[in-house]
Design an enzyme around this catalytic site. Structure first.
Site, PDB file in Angstrom:
ATOM      1  N   GLU A 161     -52.499 111.169 -28.422  1.00 18.45           N
ATOM      2  CA  GLU A 161     -53.042 110.393 -29.680  1.00 18.45           C
ATOM      3  C   GLU A 161     -54.211 109.600 -29.653  1.00 18.45           C
ATOM      4  O   GLU A 161     -54.917 109.571 -30.606  1.00 18.45           O
ATOM      5  CB  GLU A 161     -51.674 109.527 -30.056  1.00 18.45           C
ATOM      6  CG  GLU A 161     -50.584 110.246 -30.713  1.00 18.45           C
ATOM      7  CD  GLU A 161     -49.798 110.407 -29.391  1.00 18.45           C
ATOM      8  OE1 GLU A 161     -50.026 110.309 -28.383  1.00 18.45           O
ATOM      9  OE2 GLU A 161     -48.462 110.894 -29.797  1.00 18.45           O
TER      10      GLU A 161
ATOM     11  N   PHE B  37     -34.693 104.356 -30.846  1.00 21.11           N
ATOM     12  CA  PHE B  37     -35.462 105.228 -30.114  1.00 21.11           C
ATOM     13  C   PHE B  37     -36.867 105.392 -30.618  1.00 21.11           C
ATOM     14  O   PHE B  37     -37.028 105.504 -31.778  1.00 21.11           O
ATOM     15  CB  PHE B  37     -34.858 106.571 -29.700  1.00 21.11           C
ATOM     16  CG  PHE B  37     -35.610 107.517 -29.002  1.00 21.11           C
ATOM     17  CD1 PHE B  37     -35.856 107.371 -27.670  1.00 21.11           C
ATOM     18  CD2 PHE B  37     -36.222 108.792 -29.599  1.00 21.11           C
ATOM     19  CE1 PHE B  37     -36.653 108.377 -27.175  1.00 21.11           C
ATOM     20  CE2 PHE B  37     -37.026 109.353 -28.980  1.00 21.11           C
ATOM     21  CZ  PHE B  37     -37.178 109.395 -27.740  1.00 21.11           C
ATOM     22  N   GLN B  38     -37.860 105.251 -30.008  1.00 20.96           N
ATOM     23  CA  GLN B  38     -39.363 105.407 -30.293  1.00 20.96           C
ATOM     24  C   GLN B  38     -39.700 104.314 -31.418  1.00 20.96           C
ATOM     25  O   GLN B  38     -40.487 104.670 -32.245  1.00 20.96           O
ATOM     26  CB  GLN B  38     -39.547 106.836 -30.492  1.00 20.96           C
ATOM     27  CG  GLN B  38     -39.660 107.583 -29.293  1.00 20.96           C
ATOM     28  CD  GLN B  38     -40.508 109.020 -29.417  1.00 20.96           C
ATOM     29  OE1 GLN B  38     -40.600 109.353 -30.537  1.00 20.96           O
ATOM     30  NE2 GLN B  38     -40.857 109.480 -28.461  1.00 20.96           N
TER      31      GLN B  38
ATOM     32  N   LYS C 205     -39.189 107.240 -41.533  1.00 16.74           N
ATOM     33  CA  LYS C 205     -39.217 108.651 -41.624  1.00 16.74           C
ATOM     34  C   LYS C 205     -38.247 108.769 -42.952  1.00 16.74           C
ATOM     35  O   LYS C 205     -38.486 109.833 -43.719  1.00 16.74           O
ATOM     36  CB  LYS C 205     -37.973 108.976 -40.448  1.00 16.74           C
ATOM     37  CG  LYS C 205     -38.122 110.555 -40.377  1.00 16.74           C
ATOM     38  CD  LYS C 205     -37.332 110.886 -39.014  1.00 16.74           C
ATOM     39  CE  LYS C 205     -37.213 112.142 -38.847  1.00 16.74           C
ATOM     40  NZ  LYS C 205     -36.784 112.693 -37.398  1.00 16.74           N
TER      41      LYS C 205
ATOM     42  N   MET D 280     -71.376 101.015 -13.712  1.00 15.61           N
ATOM     43  CA  MET D 280     -71.576  99.629 -14.207  1.00 15.61           C
ATOM     44  C   MET D 280     -70.798  98.510 -13.400  1.00 15.61           C
ATOM     45  O   MET D 280     -71.522  97.485 -13.315  1.00 15.61           O
ATOM     46  CB  MET D 280     -71.319  99.438 -15.770  1.00 15.61           C
ATOM     47  CG  MET D 280     -71.833  98.376 -16.598  1.00 15.61           C
ATOM     48  SD  MET D 280     -73.583  98.441 -16.350  1.00 15.61           S
ATOM     49  CE  MET D 280     -74.018  99.167 -17.811  1.00 15.61           C
TER      50      MET D 280
END
Lengths: 611, 166
Positions: free
Chosen positions: A99, A161-162, A211, A519
């Site tokens: 993602e 969940f999630q 959803k 760096m």
């Protein structure tokens, strides 16, 4: 190293992807010629009763109407309905491998095209993987709309969940965000989201869609005209302030334009050129403005600030008028606020009133759209040659040239970047990652067109470059897109090589491999007595071989004599290709003004050796 | 230096998070924040008392104004009508009890709970009056205190009414 089946998996992947793409030609992300979907439009004519669409289709249809070219994304449980609506819809989707890759790709697309980038992700980890990308876009004012799935409204707040509170998480890193609980508001929310993302000072907007909202049927219809009381996209410039600015411009002997990302966004490259040439103003350009004023122009001084050329910082130091156009007076440019441009009056033009006086007090402030402000200003100011100032600028450049240090055996990274710049001749879109190579590129890569140098400036996000190059190439299909990345940042989103191969995007990648986090190592060398704490990679993969495994052309060079030829080969490759350039490990980005110091406190090379 | 800001916002879910989050992440000092409905159900008024020097206060105003849900930000002048409500439990044991009841009467506070060892009163009114009441109650020993934070309205500009108050 096991070299079992080299290019096979990649080509298999592409072959596997092919049939499904043919079955759904409109899903093919490559060609761009036909903006209109090939598939017959879903039955649009309105019957007597208004048609009903579910939330997912509402989103997809809205985006098609809004002219969205590509959606970047990654499916998951909470967006299965949304991806189902996408299937065969004609809205083109680019499947990344993470993602974070999707959102940086959308960001690269937006930066290269000036249009709103769109990204889809699922709930929970999918959504939290967008966080870095949202913050990156927020800092650099990049227009994005992120649509995330969420657990059903009935499960919200129960640690399902999630489930993650992505609305709460992203408040500080978005321009605005929504949690859509009522499906009927979805059309208006989408219209607002696109409007907010792209108007005024652009920025990312997140729309979190549970959803059940994705599957609820709602009446299809046009969204209401966007009306957000209190949201002012473009304040009208104050004529009195403009008058003061034009007077100051007339009186100044040594004016400097300090050009920022706002100028790139406003699309005012021509006006800036007219202004600078008419008034003989020097121009320093930040990372986000690089190319908006041509680097090869005699009045251009390139990057200001911490790693700017000495002549750029000395010109600011000698200037009597700094005109900031679409800038933030960022600490990497200004350094010590009290010692910035000590002889100058400071004028600031920005569309965002909150930027005025945020970091330092200014003498003249004009709030408004730069396009409008410049049009009004150009109507006021007359040709004012400043031969004295031009002479001094030329002298500063002569006295403190930005040179490529000679090689002592190994390839100098600056030389490799210079070779790429010469080869691209100002035509390519250059994307960078973050770190030393980014600063060397900012110093030495010639950019003469707006939106042709794309880099994560404000947030400094390592891992930005590779996915952003994907988005840039999709936005500019006919234009060569080159990426310069370090061996550190490149590995932060290296999985996107698969995306490049799947869509056969001819991105040209130069990996500057110094085997360390250069760096940070440089700061450790200068300020922490060379105690290289965890900045040396004792193992790195063979990047050229890795590229080949992903189905790209790959080559690795170590000798200075190979550079020019290898860069030519890279840029001439018909498809995606990678060139790994093994460079001097302890090379530093110079000049350097240490953080918080004054404009002329250059860290000298002698000090560097004396550590 | 202190400023009272009267902020009108769209009454959307999460709007308080947007305002409060801004204050926290930019490191501003806020003394009180009070939110409640207005005459328009779609609009909420947030009254915020912030401390800082002039440039900081100026930034707070600008940053708050920039929030998408914010309709307007008004910097209140000292002439505006400002009020607050405080509920306070004061210890009231022994000889001091009589003295305390006396004070409550003088200050015109509302007695809301009576215990053997404590009295709970409500102080409501102009911000200064509430502040004064709390200062006076302090020496008796404040056991618990809840304050709403300031709310403020600009004084209406119409002509002052002639008739006497009833």
């Amino acid at each position: 190293m096991p070299v079992k089946n080299k290019p096979t998996p990649a080509s298999k992947k592409t072959q596997a992807a092919k049939p499904s793409q043919d079955a759904r030609p409109s899903q093919d992300a490559r060609p761009r010629q036909d903006a209109k979907p090939k598939a017959a439009r879903p039955q649009a004519p309105k019957p007597a009763a208004p048609a009903k669409l579910d939330g997912s289709k509402t989103i997809v249809e809205f985006m098609k109407k809004a002219g969205v070219e590509y959606v970047f994304g990654y499916p998951g449980g909470a967006v299965i309905p949304l991806y189902d609506a996408l299937y065969g819809s004609g809205l083109r989707h680019v499947l990344t491998r993470h993602e974070q890759g999707a959102i940086h790709a959308a960001d690269g697309y937006a930066r290269a095209s000036g249009r709103v980038g769109v990204v889809f992700a699922t709930s929970g980890p999918g959504a939290t993987n967008l966080v870095t990308g949202l913050a990156t876009a927020h800092m650099d004012s990049v227009p994005l709309v992120a649509v995330t799935g969420q657990v059903p409204t009935t499960s919200l707040g129960s640690d399902s969940f999630q489930e993650a509170d992505i609305y709460g998480i992203t408040i500080p890193i978005t321009k605005y965000n929504y949690l859509v609980k009522d499906p009927r508001t979805l059309p208006d929310v989408l219209a607002e989201a696109f409007h907010l993302a792209g108007s005024g000072r652009p920025g990312p907007v997140l729309v979190d869609v549970p959803k059940d909202v994705q599957i609820s049927l709602i009446e299809a219809g046009e969204p209401k005209p966007v009306d957000i009381p209190g949201y002012c996209e473009s304040p009208e410039p104050d004529p009195a302030a403009l008058e003061t600015l034009s007077l100051a411009l007339g009186l100044s002997q040594r004016p400097v334009i300090y050009l920022g990302g706002g100028a790139t966004i406003a699309g005012v490259a021509k006006d800036i050129l007219t202004l600078a040439e008419r008034l003989d103003m020097a121009v320093v350009a930040t990372l986000q403005a690089k190319g908006t004023f041509p680097d090869d122009h005699p009045l251009s001084l390139g990057l200001p600030g911490m790693h700017g050329a000495k002549y750029a910082n000395l010109a600011i130091n000698e200037s009597d008028l700094i005109v900031g156009l679409g800038v933030r007076f960022d600490d990497r440019v200004v350094g010590n606020v009290r010692r910035f441009a000590p002889m100058a009056r400071i004028a600031h033009v920005d569309i965002d009133p909150a930027e005025i006086g945020k970091r330092l007090p200014v003498d003249v402030a004009v709030v408004g759209d730069l396009r409008r402000v410049l049009a009004m200003l150009l109507a006021k100011v007359k040709m004012t040659p400043r031969p004295e100032w031009r002479r001094r600028l030329a002298e500063l450049k002569r006295l403190h040239p930005m040179v490529v240090p000679p090689s002592q055996g190994a390839i100098k990274p600056q030389a490799a970047i210079k070779a790429l710049s010469d080869r691209c001749a100002g035509e390519a879109v250059l994307v960078t990652d973050v770190g030393q190579h980014q600063m060397w590129a900012a110093q030495r890569f010639m950019s003469n067109k707006p939106r042709h140098f794309l880099s994560s400036g404000g947030l400094g996000t390592m891992g930005f470059g590779l996915p952003a190059a994907i988005g840039a190439q999709l936005a500019r299909p006919g234009v060569p897109v080159a990426l310069i990345a370090g061996d550190g940042g490149f590995q932060m989103n290296i999985q996107e090589l698969a995306t490049i191969r799947q869509y056969n995007l001819p991105v040209k990648i130069m990996v500057i491999n110094n085997g360390c986090l250069g760096m940070v190592r440089q700061w450790q060398q200068f300020f922490f007595s060379r105690r290289y704490s965890e900045t040396i990679f004792e193992y790195n993969p063979d990047f050229a071989a890795l590229a080949r495994v992903y189905g790209l052309a790959g080559r690795r060079i170590e000798k200075p004599s190979e550079t020019i030829d290898a860069v030519a080969e890279l840029m001439d490759a018909p498809g995606p290709a990678l060139l790994e350039v093994v460079v001097e490990r302890e090379e530093n980005v110079l000049p350097m003004i240490p953080a918080g110091m004054g404009q002329t406190d250059f860290f000298e090379a002698a000090e560097e050796d004396g550590q | 230096m202190k400023k009272t800001l009267s902020i009108l916002v769209q009454n959307r879910p999460g709007v308080l998070s947007h305002v409060a989050g801004l204050i926290t992440r930019r490191g501003y000092n806020v003394e009180s924040i009070a939110a409640g409905p207005t005459e328009n159900v779609k609009i909420t008024r947030i009254t915020l008392v912030a401390a800082g020097d002039e440039p900081v206060l100026d930034q707070i105003v600008k940053q708050v104004r920039k929030l998408v849900d914010v309709i307007s930000v008004e910097v209140m002048d000292p002439e505006s009508i400002t009020g607050e409500l405080a509920v306070v439990t004061v210890s009231a044991e022994g000889a001091k009890r009589g003295e305390l009841i006396n004070l409550i009467n003088i200050l015109g506070l509302t007695l809301t709970d009576v215990r053997e060892d404590s009295l709970t009163v409500m102080a409501a009114g102009q911000a200064l009056a509430v502040e004064m009441a709390l200062t006076s109650l302090g020496p008796f020993g404040i056991k618990a205190l809840a304050r709403t934070g300031l709310v403020s309205l600009t004084r209406p500009t119409g002509r002052q009414a002639k008739e006497d108050a009833p």
